[in-house]
Structure formats: structure tokens, C-alpha cells
Design a protein around this motif. Sequence first.
Motif, PDB file in Angstrom:
ATOM      1  N   THR A 138      10.991   6.850  -1.722  1.00 37.66           N
ATOM      2  CA  THR A 138      10.167   6.008  -0.844  1.00 37.66           C
ATOM      3  C   THR A 138       8.838   5.808  -1.755  1.00 37.66           C
ATOM      4  O   THR A 138       8.177   6.882  -1.694  1.00 37.66           O
ATOM      5  CB  THR A 138      10.124   6.069   0.248  1.00 37.66           C
ATOM      6  N   ILE A 139       8.333   4.695  -2.052  1.00 40.98           N
ATOM      7  CA  ILE A 139       7.221   4.364  -2.737  1.00 40.98           C
ATOM      8  C   ILE A 139       6.296   3.604  -1.856  1.00 40.98           C
ATOM      9  O   ILE A 139       6.452   2.278  -2.136  1.00 40.98           O
ATOM     10  CB  ILE A 139       7.245   4.086  -4.236  1.00 40.98           C
ATOM     11  N   SER A 140       5.461   3.877  -1.270  1.00 39.36           N
ATOM     12  CA  SER A 140       4.497   2.988  -0.384  1.00 39.36           C
ATOM     13  C   SER A 140       3.150   3.787  -0.853  1.00 39.36           C
ATOM     14  O   SER A 140       2.639   3.823  -1.776  1.00 39.36           O
ATOM     15  CB  SER A 140       4.906   2.868   0.976  1.00 39.36           C
ATOM     16  N   THR A 141       2.311   3.921   0.464  1.00 38.14           N
ATOM     17  CA  THR A 141       0.979   4.631   0.108  1.00 38.14           C
ATOM     18  C   THR A 141       1.071   5.925  -0.552  1.00 38.14           C
ATOM     19  O   THR A 141       0.184   6.375  -1.349  1.00 38.14           O
ATOM     20  CB  THR A 141       0.266   4.688   1.547  1.00 38.14           C
ATOM     21  N   GLY A 142       1.889   6.617  -0.006  1.00 38.34           N
ATOM     22  CA  GLY A 142       2.332   7.870  -0.671  1.00 38.34           C
ATOM     23  C   GLY A 142       3.814   7.958  -1.375  1.00 38.34           C
ATOM     24  O   GLY A 142       4.345   6.768  -1.208  1.00 38.34           O
ATOM     25  N   ALA A 189       1.192   6.715  -9.221  1.00 36.71           N
ATOM     26  CA  ALA A 189       2.272   5.509  -9.102  1.00 36.71           C
ATOM     27  C   ALA A 189       2.450   4.881  -7.784  1.00 36.71           C
ATOM     28  O   ALA A 189       3.537   4.590  -7.352  1.00 36.71           O
ATOM     29  CB  ALA A 189       3.612   5.954  -9.660  1.00 36.71           C
ATOM     30  N   CYS A 190       1.488   5.172  -6.652  1.00 38.16           N
ATOM     31  CA  CYS A 190       1.718   4.754  -5.406  1.00 38.16           C
ATOM     32  C   CYS A 190       0.477   4.016  -4.842  1.00 38.16           C
ATOM     33  O   CYS A 190      -0.568   3.878  -5.421  1.00 38.16           O
ATOM     34  CB  CYS A 190       2.269   5.781  -4.498  1.00 38.16           C
ATOM     35  N   GLY A 191       0.515   3.811  -3.560  1.00 37.90           N
ATOM     36  CA  GLY A 191      -0.642   2.847  -2.947  1.00 37.90           C
ATOM     37  C   GLY A 191      -1.855   3.624  -3.207  1.00 37.90           C
ATOM     38  O   GLY A 191      -3.170   3.329  -3.482  1.00 37.90           O
ATOM     39  N   LEU A 192      -1.878   4.915  -2.942  1.00 40.61           N
ATOM     40  CA  LEU A 192      -3.061   5.946  -3.255  1.00 40.61           C
ATOM     41  C   LEU A 192      -3.707   5.798  -4.488  1.00 40.61           C
ATOM     42  O   LEU A 192      -5.108   5.950  -4.554  1.00 40.61           O
ATOM     43  CB  LEU A 192      -2.617   7.383  -3.061  1.00 40.61           C
ATOM     44  N   ALA A 193      -2.925   5.523  -5.571  1.00 41.14           N
ATOM     45  CA  ALA A 193      -3.428   5.417  -6.849  1.00 41.14           C
ATOM     46  C   ALA A 193      -3.815   4.047  -7.258  1.00 41.14           C
ATOM     47  O   ALA A 193      -4.807   3.590  -8.409  1.00 41.14           O
ATOM     48  CB  ALA A 193      -2.539   5.852  -7.835  1.00 41.14           C
ATOM     49  N   LEU A 194      -3.882   2.965  -6.547  1.00 39.26           N
ATOM     50  CA  LEU A 194      -3.984   1.493  -6.904  1.00 39.26           C
ATOM     51  C   LEU A 194      -5.435   1.365  -7.221  1.00 39.26           C
ATOM     52  O   LEU A 194      -6.008   0.737  -8.153  1.00 39.26           O
ATOM     53  CB  LEU A 194      -3.398   0.428  -6.110  1.00 39.26           C
ATOM     54  N   GLN A 220     -10.393  -1.486  -1.398  1.00 41.16           N
ATOM     55  CA  GLN A 220      -9.575  -2.678  -0.794  1.00 41.16           C
ATOM     56  C   GLN A 220      -8.307  -2.979  -1.566  1.00 41.16           C
ATOM     57  O   GLN A 220      -7.181  -3.607  -1.163  1.00 41.16           O
ATOM     58  CB  GLN A 220     -10.369  -3.910  -0.583  1.00 41.16           C
ATOM     59  N   VAL A 221      -8.142  -2.277  -2.747  1.00 46.25           N
ATOM     60  CA  VAL A 221      -6.895  -2.517  -3.630  1.00 46.25           C
ATOM     61  C   VAL A 221      -5.709  -1.764  -2.919  1.00 46.25           C
ATOM     62  O   VAL A 221      -5.579  -0.867  -3.052  1.00 46.25           O
ATOM     63  CB  VAL A 221      -7.046  -2.099  -5.244  1.00 46.25           C
ATOM     64  N   ASP A 222      -4.614  -2.619  -2.872  1.00 44.50           N
ATOM     65  CA  ASP A 222      -3.509  -2.107  -2.059  1.00 44.50           C
ATOM     66  C   ASP A 222      -2.306  -2.972  -2.859  1.00 44.50           C
ATOM     67  O   ASP A 222      -2.276  -3.787  -3.658  1.00 44.50           O
ATOM     68  CB  ASP A 222      -3.577  -2.330  -0.722  1.00 44.50           C
ATOM     69  N   GLY A 223      -1.168  -2.569  -2.378  1.00 38.92           N
ATOM     70  CA  GLY A 223      -0.098  -3.076  -3.012  1.00 38.92           C
ATOM     71  C   GLY A 223       0.194  -4.700  -2.730  1.00 38.92           C
ATOM     72  O   GLY A 223       0.747  -5.260  -3.585  1.00 38.92           O
ATOM     73  N   LYS A 224      -0.384  -5.303  -1.501  1.00 41.42           N
ATOM     74  CA  LYS A 224      -0.379  -6.598  -1.373  1.00 41.42           C
ATOM     75  C   LYS A 224      -1.153  -7.530  -2.320  1.00 41.42           C
ATOM     76  O   LYS A 224      -0.824  -8.440  -2.736  1.00 41.42           O
ATOM     77  CB  LYS A 224      -0.913  -6.866   0.231  1.00 41.42           C
ATOM     78  N   ALA A 239      -0.513  -4.940 -15.862  1.00 43.69           N
ATOM     79  CA  ALA A 239      -0.679  -3.860 -16.335  1.00 43.69           C
ATOM     80  C   ALA A 239      -0.650  -2.665 -15.337  1.00 43.69           C
ATOM     81  O   ALA A 239      -0.127  -1.604 -15.758  1.00 43.69           O
ATOM     82  CB  ALA A 239      -2.375  -3.784 -16.885  1.00 43.69           C
ATOM     83  N   ILE A 240      -1.287  -2.913 -14.215  1.00 40.38           N
ATOM     84  CA  ILE A 240      -1.243  -1.973 -12.959  1.00 40.38           C
ATOM     85  C   ILE A 240       0.322  -1.777 -12.628  1.00 40.38           C
ATOM     86  O   ILE A 240       0.868  -0.500 -12.554  1.00 40.38           O
ATOM     87  CB  ILE A 240      -1.921  -2.226 -11.887  1.00 40.38           C
ATOM     88  N   MET A 241       1.167  -2.804 -12.465  1.00 43.70           N
ATOM     89  CA  MET A 241       2.500  -2.734 -12.053  1.00 43.70           C
ATOM     90  C   MET A 241       3.170  -1.945 -13.326  1.00 43.70           C
ATOM     91  O   MET A 241       3.953  -0.814 -12.781  1.00 43.70           O
ATOM     92  CB  MET A 241       3.016  -4.185 -11.699  1.00 43.70           C
ATOM     93  N   GLU A 242       3.078  -2.438 -14.303  1.00 41.99           N
ATOM     94  CA  GLU A 242       3.883  -1.399 -15.409  1.00 41.99           C
ATOM     95  C   GLU A 242       3.559  -0.144 -15.344  1.00 41.99           C
ATOM     96  O   GLU A 242       4.402   0.533 -15.878  1.00 41.99           O
ATOM     97  CB  GLU A 242       3.500  -2.389 -16.772  1.00 41.99           C
ATOM     98  N   GLU A 243       2.233   0.359 -15.334  1.00 44.04           N
ATOM     99  CA  GLU A 243       1.819   1.716 -15.447  1.00 44.04           C
ATOM    100  C   GLU A 243       2.365   2.535 -14.300  1.00 44.04           C
ATOM    101  O   GLU A 243       3.207   3.662 -14.484  1.00 44.04           O
ATOM    102  CB  GLU A 243       0.436   1.921 -15.326  1.00 44.04           C
ATOM    103  N   CYS A 244       2.519   1.833 -13.182  1.00 47.78           N
ATOM    104  CA  CYS A 244       3.011   2.399 -11.839  1.00 47.78           C
ATOM    105  C   CYS A 244       4.656   2.731 -12.200  1.00 47.78           C
ATOM    106  O   CYS A 244       5.156   3.531 -12.045  1.00 47.78           O
ATOM    107  CB  CYS A 244       2.924   1.850 -10.850  1.00 47.78           C
TER     108      CYS A 244
END
Length: 319
Positions: A138-142, A189-194, A220-224, A239-244
Motif C-alpha cells: 500500500t502506497i500512500s503517505t507511507g 516513492a510515497c507521499g513523504l517523498a513528494l 504542501q506537495v502531496d499526491g493530490k 517526472a515525479i510520477m515516473e520516478e516514484c
Amino acid sequence: MEKLLCGVDLGGTKLSVGLVSTTGRIHDKITVYDHSGKSEAMIVDQIVGLIRQLISQNEISESDLKGIGMGFPGHVRYRDGHTLTTSNLKGFKNFPLRQSIAEHFKVPVLLDNDANAQAFCEYKFGAGKGYETVIFLTISTGIGAGIILNNKLYRGITGTAGEFGHTIVNSDNKLICTCGNEGCLMACACGLALPYLFKKKIEEGFSTTLTLPEDFNFSQVDGKLIMKGLGIDDPLSKAIMEECADYIGIIVYNIFQIFNPPIIILGGGLTSWGETYLARVRKKFNDLARDMIFDKIEIVESLAGCDAGLIGAAALLLE
Ligand SMILES: [Zn+2]
């Protein structure tokens, strides 16, 4: 009447208690959001009260329950029913949570990590139905995970097996993980890294077509926000999506080499980035696995949705 399962999904922001059938259907549930600042004892009282309220409003009695299964957002010593640590709630260090609930009821009570509960839900009722071995990420904040080997959850000696989020995938990564190490998957690769990735990509020369607020700061950068960027073809978000996705592809490859499972299921908030994200994960995996794949391996999105934690916690009673 077939006995009902009682599930408790204790999260950092949400606490859900539900009655679930043995086929995984929610009969009734109550969700509250006012527990997170409370002490352990107050949360225990709240959970006991919610279970009693559910029993009463459904005009059943405790003996109609097969038991109570609980999911906890942190490390759990499974056999003892103790919580070890959590970064989502105050306290709960070496806390006897299972016993504290069990002393109020006569039915069996189980306590497990929330990702294990979600994994068990996927295995029993979701994308993993019909498979004997399922690895769930499960990939979200963590990043959390559950490992089901030959129809049983594999928990390790303590109960903390499956912490793929703290496996090291890039020792050059400069973002320090919540565990204190550099290079953990969670720091890549998760919310914490964004926020870190957003800043890093701008320093690398990427520009963004996102409209950012005047008081914008990277925290303020998050998955949304990235999802919004993907919707307008923002090169920075892409680019962020691809790296994750590439790092998830690497962990999927590592999981493939360790377990050789027939299916790996991906869930959590970041999978809502959609099919291009999942396709990128699969591509990275296939580029690494090349001709080492001898039998088909499925890499699929979870099916169980936002109640997976609750249904899975209840389903632990069926293990
Ligand atoms: Zn870590």
C-alpha cells in the motif's frame, strides 16, 4: 444465523468499527474522526463503546459475533497483542491493546497491523481472491505491506514482517526516512517523498504548469497536487510520477526475486495516479526481470477500496 465478524480499523485520522459478514460484506459500520488526540485508555473506551453501540443498534447480542479483529496503524507484536510503535497516534508504545479490548468481551479478539489486515482483505475478497500466495503493497503517505504465503499471513518472529518501505533502494537519496536511514523506499516513492522530489526536480531544471498558491511551500506537495498536475500534462508532475513508479517497479522486482509470487497487488492513495503510473511500474519491473520470468506474474491494482482495512481486520478471524 451465521455469526458476524466485528472489525475495528484504528487509523491516524479515522476510526471505523463495523459488522462484516463472512463473505466480506459490511452489514453496518460507525466511523468517527475525533479519537486521534486521545490517550490510549480513552481510545480503548471509545472502541468498546462503538462496538456496544453497533451490537445494540443492530438488535443482536455479543454471542452473535464470531469475534473482534482489529487493525492498528503501526508495529504490532502479534502473538502478545501488544502495539510496539506508531507514528499515527499518541502513545501506544508497548501497549496491551488486544487485552484492553478483550477484557470487556467474551468473544476472541485479534490485533494485527493495518496493512496486514488490508492484505488479508485483498486475498480473501479482492484482487487476490483464488491465489494461495499474495504480496500486497500500500502506497500512500507511507508504504506498508502484507505477505500471504500459502494461505497464511506471514508476520515474522515479532509480527513486523513486510516493511518494504524501509528496505533500501537508493543509498544516494538524500532524504532521510522516518526510521533515520537514507535510501529507504519510503523516502523515494510515497507521499513523504513528494515535497523533496518536487524541490529536487525544480533544481534539476524542470518547470511546472501547475498554478501554485502565493504562499506555496514545498511541504504542501502531496499526491493530490501531483494528480492535478498529471491531469494537465505538467512535465514536473509527470517526472515525479515516473520516478516514484520506477522505485515501486524496483521493489516489485525485489519482491519477485524473494517470493516468486503469482500476484503483487498495489493499493493506497498513490495508485489513484492511474494506469500510466501502473504501466510505468510494470515496465520497470519487466525491464529488470527480463527473461527471468518463467510463469506469468500479475501486477494489479487493489479492488477492495477504502473499507479494505475494516473488512480485512474483521476477516482476520477467518484466518
Ligand atoms: Zn526507513
